[in-house]
Scaffold this motif. Structure first.
Motif, PDB file in Angstrom:
ATOM      1  N   SER A  44      -2.166 -38.585   5.357  1.00  0.00           N
ATOM      2  CA  SER A  44      -2.552 -37.706   6.460  1.00  0.00           C
ATOM      3  C   SER A  44      -2.459 -36.240   6.058  1.00  0.00           C
ATOM      4  N   VAL A  45      -1.460 -35.927   5.243  1.00  0.00           N
ATOM      5  CA  VAL A  45      -1.354 -34.549   4.741  1.00  0.00           C
ATOM      6  C   VAL A  45      -2.449 -34.267   3.717  1.00  0.00           C
ATOM      7  N   GLU A  46      -2.772 -35.286   2.914  1.00  0.00           N
ATOM      8  CA  GLU A  46      -3.812 -35.119   1.898  1.00  0.00           C
ATOM      9  C   GLU A  46      -5.161 -34.849   2.543  1.00  0.00           C
ATOM     10  N   VAL A  47      -5.385 -35.456   3.695  1.00  0.00           N
ATOM     11  CA  VAL A  47      -6.635 -35.205   4.414  1.00  0.00           C
ATOM     12  C   VAL A  47      -6.778 -33.726   4.742  1.00  0.00           C
ATOM     13  N   GLU A  48      -5.705 -33.107   5.179  1.00  0.00           N
ATOM     14  CA  GLU A  48      -5.741 -31.675   5.477  1.00  0.00           C
ATOM     15  C   GLU A  48      -5.831 -30.846   4.210  1.00  0.00           C
ATOM     16  N   LYS A  49      -5.142 -31.293   3.160  1.00  0.00           N
ATOM     17  CA  LYS A  49      -5.199 -30.541   1.902  1.00  0.00           C
ATOM     18  C   LYS A  49      -6.596 -30.573   1.303  1.00  0.00           C
ATOM     19  N   ASN A  50      -7.331 -31.658   1.525  1.00  0.00           N
ATOM     20  CA  ASN A  50      -8.685 -31.744   0.976  1.00  0.00           C
ATOM     21  C   ASN A  50      -9.626 -30.727   1.602  1.00  0.00           C
ATOM     22  N   VAL A  51      -9.412 -30.424   2.879  1.00  0.00           N
ATOM     23  CA  VAL A  51     -10.274 -29.438   3.542  1.00  0.00           C
ATOM     24  C   VAL A  51      -9.683 -28.036   3.476  1.00  0.00           C
ATOM     25  N   MET A  52      -8.457 -27.934   2.953  1.00  0.00           N
ATOM     26  CA  MET A  52      -7.814 -26.629   2.922  1.00  0.00           C
ATOM     27  C   MET A  52      -8.584 -25.650   2.052  1.00  0.00           C
ATOM     28  N   LYS A  53      -9.137 -26.124   0.930  1.00  0.00           N
ATOM     29  CA  LYS A  53      -9.873 -25.219   0.053  1.00  0.00           C
ATOM     30  C   LYS A  53     -11.140 -24.707   0.746  1.00  0.00           C
ATOM     31  N   PHE A  54     -11.767 -25.571   1.544  1.00  0.00           N
ATOM     32  CA  PHE A  54     -12.936 -25.116   2.286  1.00  0.00           C
ATOM     33  C   PHE A  54     -12.537 -24.131   3.376  1.00  0.00           C
ATOM     34  N   ARG A  55     -11.401 -24.389   4.019  1.00  0.00           N
ATOM     35  CA  ARG A  55     -10.931 -23.453   5.043  1.00  0.00           C
ATOM     36  C   ARG A  55     -10.555 -22.117   4.419  1.00  0.00           C
ATOM     37  N   GLU A  56      -9.903 -22.160   3.264  1.00  0.00           N
ATOM     38  CA  GLU A  56      -9.583 -20.909   2.578  1.00  0.00           C
ATOM     39  C   GLU A  56     -10.859 -20.161   2.190  1.00  0.00           C
ATOM     40  N   MET A  57     -11.878 -20.938   1.792  1.00  0.00           N
ATOM     41  CA  MET A  57     -13.150 -20.302   1.461  1.00  0.00           C
ATOM     42  C   MET A  57     -13.750 -19.630   2.699  1.00  0.00           C
ATOM     43  N   CYS A  58     -13.619 -20.301   3.853  1.00  0.00           N
ATOM     44  CA  CYS A  58     -14.115 -19.692   5.098  1.00  0.00           C
ATOM     45  C   CYS A  58     -13.376 -18.400   5.401  1.00  0.00           C
ATOM     46  N   TYR A  59     -12.053 -18.415   5.252  1.00  0.00           N
ATOM     47  CA  TYR A  59     -11.280 -17.206   5.510  1.00  0.00           C
ATOM     48  C   TYR A  59     -11.623 -16.103   4.510  1.00  0.00           C
ATOM     49  N   GLU A  60     -11.863 -16.488   3.254  1.00  0.00           N
ATOM     50  CA  GLU A  60     -12.257 -15.488   2.264  1.00  0.00           C
ATOM     51  C   GLU A  60     -13.619 -14.891   2.609  1.00  0.00           C
ATOM     52  N   ASN A  61     -14.540 -15.734   3.065  1.00  0.00           N
ATOM     53  CA  ASN A  61     -15.846 -15.220   3.470  1.00  0.00           C
ATOM     54  C   ASN A  61     -15.724 -14.293   4.670  1.00  0.00           C
ATOM     55  N   MET A  62     -14.822 -14.635   5.591  1.00  0.00           N
ATOM     56  CA  MET A  62     -14.576 -13.746   6.728  1.00  0.00           C
ATOM     57  C   MET A  62     -14.065 -12.389   6.251  1.00  0.00           C
ATOM     58  N   SER A  63     -13.090 -12.421   5.342  1.00  0.00           N
ATOM     59  CA  SER A  63     -12.530 -11.167   4.835  1.00  0.00           C
ATOM     60  C   SER A  63     -13.593 -10.358   4.106  1.00  0.00           C
ATOM     61  N   THR A  64     -14.434 -11.054   3.328  1.00  0.00           N
ATOM     62  CA  THR A  64     -15.501 -10.348   2.614  1.00  0.00           C
ATOM     63  C   THR A  64     -16.472  -9.706   3.590  1.00  0.00           C
ATOM     64  N   ALA A  65     -16.832 -10.443   4.645  1.00  0.00           N
ATOM     65  CA  ALA A  65     -17.753  -9.885   5.639  1.00  0.00           C
ATOM     66  C   ALA A  65     -17.126  -8.696   6.363  1.00  0.00           C
ATOM     67  N   ILE A  66     -15.839  -8.783   6.656  1.00  0.00           N
ATOM     68  CA  ILE A  66     -15.161  -7.669   7.343  1.00  0.00           C
ATOM     69  C   ILE A  66     -15.082  -6.453   6.434  1.00  0.00           C
ATOM     70  N   ASP A  67     -14.892  -6.689   5.130  1.00  0.00           N
ATOM     71  CA  ASP A  67     -14.840  -5.559   4.196  1.00  0.00           C
ATOM     72  C   ASP A  67     -16.178  -4.832   4.110  1.00  0.00           C
ATOM     73  N   GLU A  68     -17.255  -5.509   4.501  1.00  0.00           N
ATOM     74  CA  GLU A  68     -18.575  -4.874   4.440  1.00  0.00           C
ATOM     75  C   GLU A  68     -18.823  -3.929   5.605  1.00  0.00           C
ATOM     76  N   ILE A  69     -17.924  -3.874   6.558  1.00  0.00           N
ATOM     77  CA  ILE A  69     -18.097  -2.947   7.686  1.00  0.00           C
ATOM     78  C   ILE A  69     -18.030  -1.517   7.158  1.00  0.00           C
ATOM     79  N   ASN A  70     -19.060  -0.739   7.467  1.00  0.00           N
ATOM     80  CA  ASN A  70     -19.189   0.626   6.957  1.00  0.00           C
ATOM     81  C   ASN A  70     -19.480   1.562   8.120  1.00  0.00           C
ATOM     82  N   PRO A  71     -18.503   2.341   8.573  1.00  0.00           N
ATOM     83  CA  PRO A  71     -18.749   3.253   9.703  1.00  0.00           C
ATOM     84  C   PRO A  71     -19.863   4.250   9.420  1.00  0.00           C
ATOM     85  N   ASP A  72     -19.902   4.786   8.196  1.00  0.00           N
ATOM     86  CA  ASP A  72     -20.944   5.766   7.871  1.00  0.00           C
ATOM     87  C   ASP A  72     -22.330   5.135   7.949  1.00  0.00           C
TER      88      ASP A  72
END
Length: 518
Positions: free
Chosen positions: A242-270
């Motif tokens: 049951s823990v392995e099931v979550e660990k298998n999707v953890m890398k995809f979830r981390e990728m989602c969070y990384e994509n979120m952070s990357t998109a947020i870093d693209e915010i440019n007020p100027d």
């Protein structure tokens, strides 16, 4: 130093539980119930994951961009938020994957193991009951043999006592004494036989009891221990799975969070402020400076503002319509130039063929729209040209080998594409002309705060005066009805006409407001 006895106890610890088998059985039952509870936990966990995924999807749909907010979605913060929503949708899919794995893989496995452990436990208990039943049979047999031996011993003892009494009694005959002796010997033989049977039953019972406690029962306890080991190992595996099931999707979830952070870093007020400027900037130049006008100066006495002149014209029209319903005022149509440069109606100006030229927009905004439309049309032209090239190759292939198809039909398709390309090119040229016109309007003043000053045309003023006098004589209109907003500090056609009504035909006008005489 560790005692060897302690080691033996540690190794064969369940052997010492021979008198606690009932407690061991109860514990194994609790262990199976615990495994069932874990399976129920996984079911509820899967339901929670499904519900959470559903709520995330609903939140994604609720917070998504609407068509009415398309312009606002061009800003970097809006793009970042849309990227976050997209990754949030991917996260919901990962939670759905967790729920699906729990429901389809682990929960059925746990249920199957619970049934299997129940059957194995029941079998072990049946074996224990059989061992106990066998030992009880031996115990009953030894008790029976002992009772038989006790009975035979008492009977032999009574026969012996009777024989001793008969032997001392001198009154009985020899035959009776011999009969008593025979009975004594017979009872003694029976007692010895019962004793031998009892001894044999005791030996059998002891052997069975030793085998029960030394061999069979420890084997049963060992099988129960192994069953418990397997159960605990299985519940461990299920937990890890049951823990392995979550660990298998953890890398995809981390990728989602990384994509979120990357998109947020693209915010440019100027960039957003620059984009807002591009979206709202009209391209008009600021209005010219106002000219100072001193109406007291005699050189301005023969001039009037265009606004005053138009005000008087509207006064005449409204006065005529009030006095005679047969005479209607003629409203002016909004000029094309006014609409084209952003004034008048707020609707888009559409050409005769239904093509939008965005004339209601300011120059810069019009340029932006037209450039986007031209780019879109050029993409369509490129696509059509590629399709036409493909049709030409197909036409050549069909013409060289008629078995493949009808080349005339392909030729018609090619001509249709050529006509469509020509239509798109014509539309593009029109939009380019509109674009050039819009570019020419950039940096032109939108409006002027200074009222237009123009001299009075005395000829037209007198003509207007005569027309007004004729209307008075016909009962149409009244010169006393003037606009409340009329500017009385400058000459106008109406003021000249009203003054001329008392001195008609005279060439001299007495002006009391500014002291001028002509």
């Amino acid at each position: 130093m560790i005692d060897q006895t302690e080691i033996d106890i540690k190794i064969d610890d369940w052997k010492n539980l021979w008198d606690k088998i009932e407690d061991v059985s109860l514990h194994t039952q609790k262990g199976i119930i615990y495994l069932e509870k874990f399976g129920q936990f996984l079911k509820e966990r899967a339901l929670i994951e499904e519900e959470y995924a559903s709520k995330l999807r609903n939140l994604f749909k609720k917070s998504g961009a609407k068509k009415k907010d398309e312009d606002d979605q061009s800003f970097t913060y809006a793009i970042a938020f849309q990227s976050m929503l997209k990754e949030l949708e991917d996260l919901s899919k990962q939670h759905e994957s967790i729920a699906e794995s729990l429901k389809q893989e682990i929960v059925p496995d746990v249920s199957s193991k619970c049934r299997n452990f129940q059957n194995l436990r029941k079998q072990r208990l049946n074996d224990w009951q059989e061992l106990n039943s066998l030992l009880d049979n031996h115990r009953e047999n030894i008790n029976k043999m002992r009772k038989n031996y006790e009975k035979a011993f008492k009977e032999a003892q009574m026969a012996h006592i009777k024989y001793e009494k008969a032997e001392k009694n001198m009154d009985i005959s020899r035959a009776e004494l011999d009969k008593t002796k025979e009975i004594k010997n017979y009872k003694r033989q029976q007692c010895l036989a019962a004793r031998d049977s009892y001894r044999a039953s005791v030996e059998v019972f002891n052997s069975a009891e030793n085998e029960h406690y030394q061999t069979k029962l420890p084997e049963l306890l060992e099988s129960m221990r192994l069953l418990e080991v397997v159960r605990i190992s299985d519940i461990k595996k299920c937990m890890l799975k049951s823990v392995e099931v979550e660990k298998n999707v953890m890398k995809f979830r981390e990728m989602c969070y990384e994509n979120m952070s990357t998109a947020i870093d693209e915010i440019n007020p100027d960039m957003d402020t620059q984009l807002l400027k591009e979206m709202l900037c009209t391209g008009y130049a600021p209005p010219d400076d106002d000219n100072y006008i001193d109406l007291v100066d005699p050189k301005y006495n023969n001039f009037e503002t265009s606004a005053d002149f138009n005000s008087k014209r509207s006064t005449i029209s409204s006065t005529s319509s009030k006095n005679d319903g047969s005479i209607k005022s003629i409203g002016r149509k909004p000029s094309f130039t006014l609409n084209f440069f952003g004034g008048g109606s707020s609707q888009k100006v559409v050409t005769s063929k239904g093509e939008k030229n965005y004339a209601n927009l300011p120059p810069l905004q019009r340029c932006r729209k037209l450039e986007s439309k031209i780019k879109e049309i050029e993409g369509d032209i490129t696509k059509k040209e590629k399709e036409r090239e493909g049709l030409k190759r197909m036409h050549d292939a069909y013409q060289s080998n008629p078995k493949l198809g009808n080349h005339r039909q392909v030729e018609e398709y090619s001509k249709e594409h050529s006509r469509e390309i020509a239509r798109l090119c014509e539309k593009r040229e029109k939009l380019k002309r509109y674009l050039n016109e819009a570019r020419c309007e950039i940096n032109t003043p939108k409006s002027s705060r200074t009222k237009e000053i123009k001299p009075i045309n005395f000829t037209s003023a007198c003509s207007l005066r005569n027309t007004t006098t004729t209307m008075h004589s016909s009962g149409i209109g009244s010169t006393s009805e003037t606009s409340p907003n009329e500017d009385r500090y400058s000459y106008s056609d109406i003021s000249v006409s009203s003054m001329g009504s008392s001195t008609l035909g005279s060439s001299t006008f007495n002006v009391t407001n500014n002291g001028y005489q002509g």
